[in-house]
Design a protein around this motif. Sequence first.
Motif, PDB file in Angstrom:
ATOM      1  N   PHE A 190       4.516   3.689   3.659  1.00 40.04           N
ATOM      2  CA  PHE A 190       5.880   4.176   3.469  1.00 40.04           C
ATOM      3  C   PHE A 190       5.865   5.373   2.516  1.00 40.04           C
ATOM      4  CE2 PHE A 190       5.044   1.195   0.135  1.00 40.04           C
ATOM      5  CZ  PHE A 190       5.705   1.671  -0.977  1.00 40.04           C
ATOM      6  N   THR A 191       7.012   6.011   2.383  1.00 43.00           N
ATOM      7  CA  THR A 191       7.153   7.186   1.517  1.00 43.00           C
ATOM      8  C   THR A 191       8.402   7.033   0.664  1.00 43.00           C
ATOM      9  OG1 THR A 191       6.091   8.590   3.160  1.00 43.00           O
ATOM     10  CG2 THR A 191       7.401   9.704   1.490  1.00 43.00           C
ATOM     11  N   ILE A 192       8.289   7.411  -0.607  1.00 42.50           N
ATOM     12  CA  ILE A 192       9.436   7.467  -1.508  1.00 42.50           C
ATOM     13  C   ILE A 192       9.655   8.936  -1.828  1.00 42.50           C
ATOM     14  CG2 ILE A 192      10.399   6.744  -3.719  1.00 42.50           C
ATOM     15  CD1 ILE A 192       8.299   4.477  -3.729  1.00 42.50           C
ATOM     16  N   THR A 193      10.896   9.403  -1.672  1.00 39.58           N
ATOM     17  CA  THR A 193      11.230  10.797  -1.955  1.00 39.58           C
ATOM     18  C   THR A 193      12.046  10.873  -3.240  1.00 39.58           C
ATOM     19  OG1 THR A 193      11.266  11.271   0.406  1.00 39.58           O
ATOM     20  CG2 THR A 193      12.339  12.877  -1.034  1.00 39.58           C
ATOM     21  N   TYR A 194      11.639  11.770  -4.137  1.00 42.47           N
ATOM     22  CA  TYR A 194      12.320  11.996  -5.421  1.00 42.47           C
ATOM     23  C   TYR A 194      12.837  13.430  -5.405  1.00 42.47           C
ATOM     24  CZ  TYR A 194       9.552   7.947  -6.832  1.00 42.47           C
ATOM     25  OH  TYR A 194       8.982   6.710  -6.918  1.00 42.47           O
ATOM     26  N   THR A 195      14.147  13.609  -5.617  1.00 40.43           N
ATOM     27  CA  THR A 195      14.735  14.937  -5.563  1.00 40.43           C
ATOM     28  C   THR A 195      15.269  15.346  -6.929  1.00 40.43           C
ATOM     29  OG1 THR A 195      15.392  14.482  -3.281  1.00 40.43           O
ATOM     30  CG2 THR A 195      16.403  16.384  -4.345  1.00 40.43           C
ATOM     31  N   GLY A 218      17.067  13.254  -9.879  1.00 36.07           N
ATOM     32  CA  GLY A 218      16.167  12.142  -9.629  1.00 36.07           C
ATOM     33  C   GLY A 218      16.610  11.234  -8.499  1.00 36.07           C
ATOM     34  N   GLU A 219      17.333  11.798  -7.515  1.00 35.80           N
ATOM     35  CA  GLU A 219      17.741  10.982  -6.368  1.00 35.80           C
ATOM     36  C   GLU A 219      16.509  10.413  -5.688  1.00 35.80           C
ATOM     37  OE1 GLU A 219      20.466  12.605  -3.506  1.00 35.80           O
ATOM     38  OE2 GLU A 219      21.348  13.851  -5.064  1.00 35.80           O
ATOM     39  N   ILE A 220      16.606   9.160  -5.282  1.00 35.98           N
ATOM     40  CA  ILE A 220      15.467   8.466  -4.691  1.00 35.98           C
ATOM     41  C   ILE A 220      15.854   7.953  -3.320  1.00 35.98           C
ATOM     42  CG2 ILE A 220      13.887   6.514  -4.969  1.00 35.98           C
ATOM     43  CD1 ILE A 220      14.600   6.698  -7.996  1.00 35.98           C
ATOM     44  N   SER A 221      14.945   8.113  -2.368  1.00 37.84           N
ATOM     45  CA  SER A 221      15.156   7.498  -1.059  1.00 37.84           C
ATOM     46  C   SER A 221      13.817   6.945  -0.565  1.00 37.84           C
ATOM     47  CB  SER A 221      15.737   8.491  -0.057  1.00 37.84           C
ATOM     48  OG  SER A 221      14.846   9.559   0.144  1.00 37.84           O
ATOM     49  N   ILE A 222      13.917   5.880   0.198  1.00 36.78           N
ATOM     50  CA  ILE A 222      12.736   5.224   0.746  1.00 36.78           C
ATOM     51  C   ILE A 222      12.731   5.477   2.246  1.00 36.78           C
ATOM     52  CG2 ILE A 222      11.563   3.007   1.042  1.00 36.78           C
ATOM     53  CD1 ILE A 222      12.972   2.131  -1.593  1.00 36.78           C
ATOM     54  N   SER A 223      11.550   5.763   2.791  1.00 41.66           N
ATOM     55  CA  SER A 223      11.433   6.214   4.180  1.00 41.66           C
ATOM     56  C   SER A 223      12.034   5.272   5.209  1.00 41.66           C
ATOM     57  CB  SER A 223       9.967   6.478   4.528  1.00 41.66           C
ATOM     58  OG  SER A 223       9.184   5.317   4.333  1.00 41.66           O
ATOM     59  N   ASP A 224      12.060   3.978   4.952  1.00 38.80           N
ATOM     60  CA  ASP A 224      12.629   3.055   5.939  1.00 38.80           C
ATOM     61  C   ASP A 224      14.134   2.854   5.757  1.00 38.80           C
ATOM     62  OD1 ASP A 224      12.760   1.444   3.697  1.00 38.80           O
ATOM     63  OD2 ASP A 224      11.391  -0.096   4.459  1.00 38.80           O
ATOM     64  N   GLY A 225      14.747   3.605   4.816  1.00 36.48           N
ATOM     65  CA  GLY A 225      16.186   3.547   4.607  1.00 36.48           C
ATOM     66  C   GLY A 225      16.651   2.391   3.744  1.00 36.48           C
ATOM     67  N   SER A 226      15.744   1.574   3.276  1.00 35.13           N
ATOM     68  CA  SER A 226      16.127   0.426   2.464  1.00 35.13           C
ATOM     69  C   SER A 226      16.438   0.862   1.032  1.00 35.13           C
ATOM     70  CB  SER A 226      15.009  -0.622   2.461  1.00 35.13           C
ATOM     71  OG  SER A 226      13.847  -0.089   1.868  1.00 35.13           O
ATOM     72  N   ARG A 240       7.667  -3.735  -6.819  1.00 30.11           N
ATOM     73  CA  ARG A 240       8.959  -3.385  -6.231  1.00 30.11           C
ATOM     74  C   ARG A 240       9.430  -2.065  -6.824  1.00 30.11           C
ATOM     75  NH1 ARG A 240      12.637  -7.965  -6.992  1.00 30.11           N
ATOM     76  NH2 ARG A 240      11.669  -8.625  -5.067  1.00 30.11           N
ATOM     77  N   VAL A 241       9.941  -1.212  -5.953  1.00 35.53           N
ATOM     78  CA  VAL A 241      10.619  -0.001  -6.405  1.00 35.53           C
ATOM     79  C   VAL A 241      12.008  -0.039  -5.775  1.00 35.53           C
ATOM     80  CG1 VAL A 241       9.708   1.462  -4.554  1.00 35.53           C
ATOM     81  CG2 VAL A 241      10.468   2.500  -6.682  1.00 35.53           C
ATOM     82  N   SER A 242      13.016   0.276  -6.584  1.00 39.13           N
ATOM     83  CA  SER A 242      14.392   0.165  -6.131  1.00 39.13           C
ATOM     84  C   SER A 242      15.136   1.481  -6.332  1.00 39.13           C
ATOM     85  CB  SER A 242      15.098  -0.945  -6.910  1.00 39.13           C
ATOM     86  OG  SER A 242      16.465  -0.960  -6.611  1.00 39.13           O
ATOM     87  N   VAL A 243      15.912   1.852  -5.337  1.00 32.93           N
ATOM     88  CA  VAL A 243      16.739   3.048  -5.434  1.00 32.93           C
ATOM     89  C   VAL A 243      17.749   2.893  -6.569  1.00 32.93           C
ATOM     90  CG1 VAL A 243      18.485   4.427  -4.224  1.00 32.93           C
ATOM     91  CG2 VAL A 243      16.455   3.623  -3.003  1.00 32.93           C
ATOM     92  N   PHE A 244      18.331   1.702  -6.684  1.00 32.60           N
ATOM     93  CA  PHE A 244      19.352   1.462  -7.702  1.00 32.60           C
ATOM     94  C   PHE A 244      18.764   1.129  -9.064  1.00 32.60           C
ATOM     95  CE2 PHE A 244      21.291   0.280  -3.601  1.00 32.60           C
ATOM     96  CZ  PHE A 244      22.174   1.352  -3.522  1.00 32.60           C
ATOM     97  N   GLY A 245      17.485   0.819  -9.103  1.00 38.15           N
ATOM     98  CA  GLY A 245      16.815   0.524 -10.369  1.00 38.15           C
ATOM     99  C   GLY A 245      16.243   1.761 -11.021  1.00 38.15           C
TER     100      GLY A 245
END
Length: 161
Positions: free
Chosen positions: A110-115, A119-127, A146-151
């Motif tokens: 999977f891929t995690i994108t940091y913008t 510091g916006e974060i998104s995970i490649s599977d949309g979760s 675990r890595v969390s968009v909201f964390g």
Amino acid sequence: MKKVRAFTLIEVFIIVFIISIVTVSMALGFGETRDRAEFKDIETELISLMQNARNLGFSSLYTDGVAVDYYELSFATYSATLTGYDTSEGTSTVIDSIDLAGDYRINSTFTITYTPPDGEISISDGSSSKDFTIYKENSPLYTIIRVSVFGGGYPEIVETN
């Protein structure tokens, strides 16, 4: 005639047998300790890479003098790679990479994108969060991270052995 007290051949064999059992058990124990230390090093490297990616997502838009629009942290079975992308130039720069040695694996691709700069974060599977496991094949060693968009994108160790 004087009686001489000495060890019999059977007593010598028993002592050699006991010493060899103790030696083998110590060697096995040291091997397990070495495996655990090597596993912890890999775990620490991956978490450090994730923290670095997160920090870059909140920091400057530049890496080594190159404009960067976003960062991707890509996980594969045998590696993790942090790459910076400049969409206006169509270029990318590999910032850091970890290759897992030997029997060490990551159970998910999977891929995690940091913008930057927010510091916006998104995970490649949309979760909104992703759990993945680092493990050693044919061994009880594993860690679930675990890595969390909201964390805030902080890597969190969920379970380890």
